[in-house]
Design a protein around this motif. Structure first.
Motif, PDB file in Angstrom:
ATOM      1  N   LEU A  84      43.065  43.221  36.166  1.00 46.40           N
ATOM      2  CA  LEU A  84      42.449  42.869  34.659  1.00 46.40           C
ATOM      3  C   LEU A  84      43.639  42.853  33.675  1.00 46.40           C
ATOM      4  CD1 LEU A  84      39.053  44.680  34.817  1.00 46.40           C
ATOM      5  CD2 LEU A  84      39.556  42.121  34.783  1.00 46.40           C
ATOM      6  N   LEU A  85      44.484  44.138  33.766  1.00 48.56           N
ATOM      7  CA  LEU A  85      45.629  44.257  32.789  1.00 48.56           C
ATOM      8  C   LEU A  85      46.673  43.146  32.895  1.00 48.56           C
ATOM      9  CD1 LEU A  85      46.312  48.073  32.900  1.00 48.56           C
ATOM     10  CD2 LEU A  85      45.430  46.681  30.939  1.00 48.56           C
ATOM     11  N   ARG A  86      46.878  42.601  34.105  1.00 43.33           N
ATOM     12  CA  ARG A  86      47.925  41.645  34.400  1.00 43.33           C
ATOM     13  C   ARG A  86      47.356  40.246  33.938  1.00 43.33           C
ATOM     14  NH1 ARG A  86      51.817  43.256  37.663  1.00 43.33           N
ATOM     15  NH2 ARG A  86      51.512  44.871  38.788  1.00 43.33           N
ATOM     16  N   GLN A  87      45.961  40.129  33.793  1.00 40.81           N
ATOM     17  CA  GLN A  87      45.380  38.982  33.279  1.00 40.81           C
ATOM     18  C   GLN A  87      45.553  38.801  31.660  1.00 40.81           C
ATOM     19  OE1 GLN A  87      41.419  38.663  34.391  1.00 40.81           O
ATOM     20  NE2 GLN A  87      41.855  38.826  36.401  1.00 40.81           N
ATOM     21  N   ARG A  88      45.937  39.858  31.064  1.00 42.75           N
ATOM     22  CA  ARG A  88      46.052  39.797  29.668  1.00 42.75           C
ATOM     23  C   ARG A  88      47.397  39.123  28.994  1.00 42.75           C
ATOM     24  NH1 ARG A  88      41.493  39.570  27.773  1.00 42.75           N
ATOM     25  NH2 ARG A  88      42.200  40.178  25.786  1.00 42.75           N
ATOM     26  N   PRO A  89      47.274  38.565  27.748  1.00 41.66           N
ATOM     27  CA  PRO A  89      48.423  37.887  27.417  1.00 41.66           C
ATOM     28  C   PRO A  89      49.658  38.802  27.266  1.00 41.66           C
ATOM     29  CG  PRO A  89      46.609  37.215  26.139  1.00 41.66           C
ATOM     30  CD  PRO A  89      46.014  38.287  27.039  1.00 41.66           C
ATOM     31  N   ALA A  90      50.748  38.478  27.653  1.00 44.76           N
ATOM     32  CA  ALA A  90      52.057  39.350  27.518  1.00 44.76           C
ATOM     33  C   ALA A  90      52.194  39.680  25.862  1.00 44.76           C
ATOM     34  CB  ALA A  90      53.233  38.516  27.931  1.00 44.76           C
ATOM     35  N   ASP A  91      52.000  38.882  24.738  1.00 45.32           N
ATOM     36  CA  ASP A  91      52.033  39.237  23.569  1.00 45.32           C
ATOM     37  C   ASP A  91      51.032  40.159  23.073  1.00 45.32           C
ATOM     38  OD1 ASP A  91      50.262  37.347  23.566  1.00 45.32           O
ATOM     39  OD2 ASP A  91      51.250  36.360  21.757  1.00 45.32           O
ATOM     40  N   GLU A  96      45.224  47.290  22.902  1.00 48.20           N
ATOM     41  CA  GLU A  96      44.009  46.336  23.121  1.00 48.20           C
ATOM     42  C   GLU A  96      43.966  45.715  24.448  1.00 48.20           C
ATOM     43  OE1 GLU A  96      43.352  41.878  21.194  1.00 48.20           O
ATOM     44  OE2 GLU A  96      44.308  43.187  20.155  1.00 48.20           O
ATOM     45  N   SER A  97      44.993  45.599  25.028  1.00 47.41           N
ATOM     46  CA  SER A  97      44.707  45.146  26.441  1.00 47.41           C
ATOM     47  C   SER A  97      44.103  46.122  27.509  1.00 47.41           C
ATOM     48  CB  SER A  97      46.271  44.683  27.237  1.00 47.41           C
ATOM     49  OG  SER A  97      46.561  43.823  26.550  1.00 47.41           O
ATOM     50  N   LEU A  98      44.465  47.445  26.952  1.00 45.51           N
ATOM     51  CA  LEU A  98      44.042  48.388  27.879  1.00 45.51           C
ATOM     52  C   LEU A  98      42.268  48.716  27.436  1.00 45.51           C
ATOM     53  CD1 LEU A  98      46.532  51.417  27.439  1.00 45.51           C
ATOM     54  CD2 LEU A  98      45.837  50.204  29.655  1.00 45.51           C
ATOM     55  N   ARG A  99      42.016  48.616  26.339  1.00 44.87           N
ATOM     56  CA  ARG A  99      40.696  48.801  26.015  1.00 44.87           C
ATOM     57  C   ARG A  99      39.831  47.478  26.467  1.00 44.87           C
ATOM     58  NH1 ARG A  99      41.305  47.813  20.513  1.00 44.87           N
ATOM     59  NH2 ARG A  99      42.038  50.062  20.420  1.00 44.87           N
ATOM     60  N   TRP A 100      40.328  46.298  26.590  1.00 46.12           N
ATOM     61  CA  TRP A 100      39.558  45.175  27.081  1.00 46.12           C
ATOM     62  C   TRP A 100      39.420  45.634  28.762  1.00 46.12           C
ATOM     63  CZ3 TRP A 100      40.657  41.711  30.926  1.00 46.12           C
ATOM     64  CH2 TRP A 100      39.824  40.687  31.187  1.00 46.12           C
ATOM     65  N   ALA A 101      40.659  45.991  29.253  1.00 45.00           N
ATOM     66  CA  ALA A 101      40.614  46.043  30.799  1.00 45.00           C
ATOM     67  C   ALA A 101      39.647  47.185  31.178  1.00 45.00           C
ATOM     68  CB  ALA A 101      42.005  46.287  31.134  1.00 45.00           C
ATOM     69  N   PHE A 102      39.586  48.298  30.515  1.00 44.48           N
ATOM     70  CA  PHE A 102      38.561  49.726  30.873  1.00 44.48           C
ATOM     71  C   PHE A 102      37.364  49.165  30.710  1.00 44.48           C
ATOM     72  CE2 PHE A 102      42.425  52.577  29.831  1.00 44.48           C
ATOM     73  CZ  PHE A 102      42.543  53.027  31.123  1.00 44.48           C
ATOM     74  N   ARG A 103      37.030  48.417  29.698  1.00 47.05           N
ATOM     75  CA  ARG A 103      35.654  48.076  29.378  1.00 47.05           C
ATOM     76  C   ARG A 103      35.116  47.100  30.430  1.00 47.05           C
ATOM     77  NH1 ARG A 103      36.047  45.380  24.326  1.00 47.05           N
ATOM     78  NH2 ARG A 103      36.297  47.221  23.474  1.00 47.05           N
ATOM     79  N   GLU A 104      35.912  46.009  30.805  1.00 45.60           N
ATOM     80  CA  GLU A 104      35.749  45.176  31.951  1.00 45.60           C
ATOM     81  C   GLU A 104      35.343  45.837  33.296  1.00 45.60           C
ATOM     82  OE1 GLU A 104      34.845  41.584  31.978  1.00 45.60           O
ATOM     83  OE2 GLU A 104      34.890  42.300  29.666  1.00 45.60           O
TER      84      GLU A 104
END
Length: 125
Positions: A84-91, A96-104
């Motif tokens: 999930l973390l790898r799917q997030r935009p690099a920028d 924000e990436s961590l919050r989204w990935a943990f939630r998912e």
């Protein structure tokens, strides 16, 4: 064997038969560990007891987990979180990436096994 009765998380259903069997074995070992720890405490729980409860050999426990501590410090959702973390935009900001990935990942974990959260809460108490 206990592993055949252990459900596989929905997120892992795309895996091949061999990988699903490995996952079931890992989950059976982890469930046996949680049960024994709840009954008698972490220190009193031995790898031999875990193996017996999971219906595997002690060497199988060590094949899946290098040490007893690893059984309770890792879970089947670690690779999902990484994916999930790898799917997030690099920028995107890291938090924000961590919050989204943990939630998912938590949504997936609780959907797959709602009792998992209750067991982990018991172990932390």
């Amino acid at each position: 064997m206990t592993t055949a009765r252990t459900p596989v998380p929905e997120a892992a259903r795309h895996l091949g038969l061999r990988e699903r069997k490995k996952l079931r074995t890992r989950m059976a070992i982890r469930e046996a560990t949680y049960s024994l720890i709840k009954e008698q405490g972490y220190e009193a729980t031995t790898v031999e007891q875990i193996a017996d409860r999971a219906e595997v050999s002690p060497s199988t426990v060590f094949r899946y987990f290098p040490a007893k501590e690893d059984i309770v410090l890792t879970d089947e959702y670690d690779p999902l979180l990484e994916e999930l973390l790898r799917q997030r935009p690099a920028d995107e900001p890291v938090l924000e990436s961590l919050r989204w990935a943990f939630r998912e990942a938590m949504t997936t974990a609780l959907t797959d096994n709602p009792a998992h959260e209750r067991e982990e809460t018991i172990l932390r108490a």
